[in-house]
Write a protein that holds these residues in place. Structure first.
Motif: not given
Length: 228
Positions: A42-46, A70-72, A77-80, A103-106
């Motif tokens: 995800w080079p557009g995010v990181f 959050d999109e990443v 999660v979908e990929e495990g 923020w980040l999901d718990r």
């Protein structure tokens, strides 16, 4: 096992085996090397290099930065790559909760090695024969430590709630306490630790409380986290 053994077990993490995570110019977490490599997709995010990963500076401010990451997280999660999406926002901070830069999901907290905050409360009763403490047993369906003994009240501290607001909420959910009773809790200190986790690191902070309860008080769990 002694108390000292427990303390050592809570501090078995090693940042030297992880890649630093930066956001908004601050060190905010630690990544396992394999996960740090996966984020290159995800080079557009990181952006990554030199044993570190940065949340891209051109993503904008607090909310836009958070939503991009959050999109990443949801894709992972979908990929495990991340176990669960819990839909609970945790602050991502270089220090205090008030200094959060996103923020980040718990469910992704340990994977990103961010500092998570929690509150644990000891509830005790004063009787003629001494002090008696209420001890909870976690429900068998919990993902973390099922069936194990626990504080009377214990919970994570999400973004957007004050210490007292969250403690009142947790006391109601896990012990059926009234807000008035929960507000009598005394903050006794904070414990910080760096624990290894299968998903990464937990450089967490725990706020600790004591609460003297009426002799006729009996806890009543309302959210299913406590078995008895």
């Amino acid at each position: 096992m002694s108390y000292l053994d427990r303390i050592r077990a809570c501090n078995d993490g090693d940042t030297r085996r992880h890649h630093a995570l930066f956001a908004a110019g601050h060190l905010v977490g630690w990544l396992q090397p394999g996960f740090a490599h996966a984020l290159r997709r995800w080079p557009g995010v990181f952006r990554a290099g030199g044993g570190a990963v940065w949340v891209r500076e051109d993503l904008g401010g607090f909310e836009s930065r958070s939503r991009a990451v959050d999109e990443v997280v949801r894709a992972c999660v979908e990929e495990g790559l991340i176990g669960h999406y819990l839909d609970e926002r945790y602050p991502v901070t270089p220090g205090r909760r008030e200094d959060a830069v996103m923020w980040l999901d718990r469910g992704a907290a340990a994977r990103f090695g961010i500092r998570a905050f929690g509150q644990h409360l000891n509830g005790f009763v004063r009787r003629d024969d001494g002090l008696w403490m209420w001890v909870a047993r976690r429900s068998d369906d919990r993902r973390h430590a099922p069936g194990k003994l626990d504080n009377l009240v214990a919970g994570g501290l999400p973004l957007g709630l004050s210490l007292q607001e969250n403690l009142v909420k947790e006391c109601a959910e896990e012990a059926g306490m009234s807000p008035a009773l929960a507000r009598r809790a005394v903050l006794t200190g904070m414990i910080s630790y760096l624990a290894a986790h299968p998903m990464g690191l937990k450089p967490d902070v725990m706020y600790c409380y004591d609460l003297e309860l009426p002799q006729d008080f009996a806890p009543r769990c309302t959210d299913g986290e406590v078995a008895g």
